[in-house]
Design a protein around this motif. Structure first.
Motif, PDB file in Angstrom:
ATOM      1  N   THR A  43       0.860  -1.624  -0.113  1.00  0.00           N
ATOM      2  CA  THR A  43       0.249   0.162   0.300  1.00  0.00           C
ATOM      3  C   THR A  43       1.035   1.275   0.224  1.00  0.00           C
ATOM      4  O   THR A  43       0.307   2.193  -0.758  1.00  0.00           O
ATOM      5  N   THR A  44       2.371   1.366   0.763  1.00  0.00           N
ATOM      6  CA  THR A  44       2.761   2.604   0.999  1.00  0.00           C
ATOM      7  C   THR A  44       3.783   2.149  -0.563  1.00  0.00           C
ATOM      8  O   THR A  44       3.786   4.138  -0.871  1.00  0.00           O
ATOM      9  N   LEU A  45       3.902   1.529  -1.411  1.00  0.00           N
ATOM     10  CA  LEU A  45       4.318   1.661  -2.760  1.00  0.00           C
ATOM     11  C   LEU A  45       2.917   2.016  -3.807  1.00  0.00           C
ATOM     12  O   LEU A  45       3.342   2.844  -4.439  1.00  0.00           O
ATOM     13  N   ALA A  46       2.012   1.364  -3.469  1.00  0.00           N
ATOM     14  CA  ALA A  46       1.256   2.381  -4.304  1.00  0.00           C
ATOM     15  C   ALA A  46       0.609   4.019  -4.612  1.00  0.00           C
ATOM     16  O   ALA A  46       0.836   4.374  -5.008  1.00  0.00           O
ATOM     17  N   LEU A  47       1.012   3.938  -2.704  1.00  0.00           N
ATOM     18  CA  LEU A  47       1.098   5.804  -2.792  1.00  0.00           C
ATOM     19  C   LEU A  47       2.076   6.416  -3.447  1.00  0.00           C
ATOM     20  O   LEU A  47       1.186   7.271  -4.113  1.00  0.00           O
ATOM     21  N   VAL A  48       3.281   6.133  -3.359  1.00  0.00           N
ATOM     22  CA  VAL A  48       4.307   6.508  -4.447  1.00  0.00           C
ATOM     23  C   VAL A  48       3.502   6.875  -5.844  1.00  0.00           C
ATOM     24  O   VAL A  48       3.875   7.423  -6.310  1.00  0.00           O
ATOM     25  N   LEU A  49       3.528   5.563  -6.579  1.00  0.00           N
ATOM     26  CA  LEU A  49       3.170   4.952  -7.581  1.00  0.00           C
ATOM     27  C   LEU A  49       2.003   6.588  -7.934  1.00  0.00           C
ATOM     28  O   LEU A  49       1.659   7.053  -9.373  1.00  0.00           O
ATOM     29  N   LEU A  50       1.458   5.943  -7.784  1.00  0.00           N
ATOM     30  CA  LEU A  50       0.074   6.942  -7.068  1.00  0.00           C
ATOM     31  C   LEU A  50       0.354   8.750  -7.391  1.00  0.00           C
ATOM     32  O   LEU A  50      -0.446   8.997  -8.323  1.00  0.00           O
ATOM     33  N   ASP A  51       0.933   9.049  -6.773  1.00  0.00           N
ATOM     34  CA  ASP A  51       1.554  10.814  -7.085  1.00  0.00           C
ATOM     35  C   ASP A  51       2.368  10.472  -8.086  1.00  0.00           C
ATOM     36  O   ASP A  51       2.677  11.511  -8.577  1.00  0.00           O
ATOM     37  N   LEU A  52       3.521   9.360  -8.221  1.00  0.00           N
ATOM     38  CA  LEU A  52       3.909   9.624  -9.378  1.00  0.00           C
ATOM     39  C   LEU A  52       3.163   9.341 -10.767  1.00  0.00           C
ATOM     40  O   LEU A  52       3.352  10.204 -11.691  1.00  0.00           O
ATOM     41  N   ILE A  53       2.070   8.902 -11.126  1.00  0.00           N
ATOM     42  CA  ILE A  53       1.356   8.597 -12.096  1.00  0.00           C
ATOM     43  C   ILE A  53       0.276  10.221 -12.671  1.00  0.00           C
ATOM     44  O   ILE A  53       0.205  10.361 -13.064  1.00  0.00           O
ATOM     45  N   THR A  54      -0.136  10.989 -11.452  1.00  0.00           N
ATOM     46  CA  THR A  54      -1.250  12.370 -11.261  1.00  0.00           C
ATOM     47  C   THR A  54       0.040  13.153 -10.949  1.00  0.00           C
ATOM     48  O   THR A  54      -0.734  14.208 -11.249  1.00  0.00           O
ATOM     49  N   SER A  55       1.375  13.422 -11.003  1.00  0.00           N
ATOM     50  CA  SER A  55       2.263  14.382 -10.771  1.00  0.00           C
ATOM     51  C   SER A  55       1.874  15.244  -9.998  1.00  0.00           C
ATOM     52  O   SER A  55       1.754  16.631 -10.247  1.00  0.00           O
ATOM     53  N   GLY A  56       1.111  14.500  -8.569  1.00  0.00           N
ATOM     54  CA  GLY A  56       0.995  15.264  -7.193  1.00  0.00           C
ATOM     55  C   GLY A  56      -0.811  16.506  -7.106  1.00  0.00           C
ATOM     56  O   GLY A  56      -0.589  17.042  -6.991  1.00  0.00           O
ATOM     57  N   LYS A  57      -1.294  15.803  -8.396  1.00  0.00           N
ATOM     58  CA  LYS A  57      -2.531  17.002  -8.622  1.00  0.00           C
ATOM     59  C   LYS A  57      -3.334  16.071  -7.423  1.00  0.00           C
ATOM     60  O   LYS A  57      -3.623  15.372  -6.423  1.00  0.00           O
ATOM     61  N   GLY A  58      -4.409  17.107  -6.652  1.00  0.00           N
ATOM     62  CA  GLY A  58      -4.907  16.714  -6.077  1.00  0.00           C
ATOM     63  C   GLY A  58      -6.327  16.890  -6.563  1.00  0.00           C
ATOM     64  O   GLY A  58      -6.649  15.932  -7.882  1.00  0.00           O
ATOM     65  N   GLY A  59      -7.992  17.243  -6.275  1.00  0.00           N
ATOM     66  CA  GLY A  59      -8.257  16.666  -6.999  1.00  0.00           C
ATOM     67  C   GLY A  59      -9.839  15.846  -5.740  1.00  0.00           C
ATOM     68  O   GLY A  59      -9.302  14.571  -5.020  1.00  0.00           O
ATOM     69  N   THR A  60     -11.067  15.334  -5.817  1.00  0.00           N
ATOM     70  CA  THR A  60     -12.070  14.542  -5.044  1.00  0.00           C
ATOM     71  C   THR A  60     -11.339  13.296  -5.141  1.00  0.00           C
ATOM     72  O   THR A  60     -11.114  12.274  -4.876  1.00  0.00           O
TER      73      THR A  60
END
Length: 414
Positions: A96-113
């Motif tokens: 799950t921690t690895l998934a959070l890293v990948l999520l931030d990289l994929i979304t380029s640190g964007k917000g949104g609901t």
């Protein structure tokens, strides 16, 4: 291989004790590293999701799943494979921690609901992993010796202190650079991911092979515990004890009776964390009044809490100042509620010096009382009962955290 206890018990109990305490400490760090990383980078999430109260919402999501899973684990505790439970928890933390890293990289640190909802789902998975690891490890260590429990809880506090220190360092290092908050957040999550991988290795291959751990688990098996069988097999020990060889625990001590016998400890651990989590971390981010410290203020307050929580968990190592009186522990726990009006008026009038002192005392008392309760309560019971009591106390601990993070929302009405 001989399955009975060794003749020279004292010598065996000392073999690898220091190593077992060190491994327990690292496993304690890993038990909360992912969660602490999420809440320590709260300033990053407040920037991405300013209208969603990230620390309050994520804490509530985390604790709801942790408490729900822990209720199930406590009910089924005597039939659960402890090795599989703890391994599953650390693996879930890692993924799950690895998934959070990948999520931030994929979304380029964007917000949104949408991204916020995905983060909430991952944090919910952290809660499930917490119930696996915290209850499983405390129950397992409770049937060994108090020093292991103290080391595990010391590691959990160290996790908060280390993440706070790293957060202050990364904030200073990246503050003037573009995307500084994001770089620091990704670094945090990456470090946590690696740490969880280390915990998986230590628990799977190092901890079960230490002589002192083998001794206590063999002893627990002979006393009727079924939760340690896989750990003993992993250590190369075959338990072929016959029915008459097994020293079964007193049949009258079911979970309900264990809880009634230790109701004061259960109430204390519940109230300790109810109070602490009703203030930390939500209040420290949103209700500290006007000041001139800017975005550094909540980070410093969280670091102070985590540091003194860590110090408090090591004070009971000195027996002369370890509180063991049941009445004394209850009185000390109840007296902490005087901190509620103290925080209210200090936040209202924005006194940074007094706020730092109150946070210091909140962390110190949280760590000290937690270790006193968790190490004193299991004394005098056999292995299966100690494991059950450890799980019951962790359930009360998580229940207190859940109640605390729920009550934390009341500060918004102030």
């Amino acid at each position: 291989m001989e399955t009975g206890l060794p003749a020279d018990e004292t010598q065996v109990r000392l073999q690898g004790k220091g190593s077992a305490m060190a491994v327990s400490w690292v496993l304690g760090v890993g038990a909360l590293a992912s969660r602490n990383s999420i809440f320590t980078i709260g300033d990053y999430y407040y920037k991405l999701f300013p209208d969603y109260h990230p620390d309050r919402v994520l804490t509530l999501v985390y604790q709801t799943l942790a408490l729900s899973a822990m209720i199930l684990f406590t009910y089924k505790e005597s039939k659960i494979n402890t090795r599989r439970r703890n391994m599953s928890g650390y693996i879930l933390f890692f993924l799950t921690t690895l998934a959070l890293v990948l999520l931030d990289l994929i979304t380029s640190g964007k917000g949104g609901t949408r991204n916020y909802i995905v983060i909430c789902v991952f944090v919910a998975a952290f809660g499930v992993a917490d119930a696996h690891v915290q209850g499983g490890m405390v129950g397992d260590l409770s049937l060994m010796c108090p020093e292991f429990v103290q080391s595990f809880f010391g590691g959990m506090a160290a996790s908060g202190a280390l993440t706070s220190a790293l957060r202050l360092i990364t904030k200073a290092a990246f503050e003037k650079s573009d995307s500084g908050l994001r770089k620091g957040a990704i670094m945090f999550l990456a470090i946590s991911t690696l740490l969880e991988l280390v915990c998986i290795y230590l628990y799977a291959y190092v901890f079960p092979n230490l002589p002192v751990v083998k001794y206590y688990r063999t002893k627990a098996a002979l006393e009727g515990s079924k939760t340690v069988s896989s750990d003993l097999v992993a250590a190369g020990i075959q338990t072929n004890a016959s029915e008459q060889d097994v020293l079964k625990p007193r049949e009258s001590l079911c979970k309900k009776e264990l809880l009634f016998q230790n109701i004061d400890y259960a109430v204390e651990i519940f109230l300790i964390f109810l109070l602490s989590l009703s203030i930390f971390p939500g209040f420290l981010y949103e209700n500290t009044g006007k000041h001139h410290w800017g975005s550094w203020y909540p980070l410093v307050l969280i670091a102070v809490f985590n540091l003194w929580d860590l110090i408090g968990r090591y004070i009971p190592l000195k027996n002369s100042i370890k509180m063991e009186s049941r009445k004394g522990l209850l009185l000390a726990t109840l007296s902490r509620f005087l901190l509620v009006p103290a925080f209210h008026f200090t936040g209202k009038y924005g006194n940074p010096g007094l706020m730092l002192f109150l946070v210091l005392f909140l962390g110190l008392s949280n760590g000290y009382l937690t270790v006193c309760v968790m190490t004193v309560a299991p004394r005098g019971y056999k292995g299966p009962e100690q494991n059950a009591l450890g799980n019951l106390l962790v359930l009360c601990l998580l229940g207190g955290i859940f109640a605390g993070v729920s009550l934390d929302w009341l500060w918004l009405l102030d």
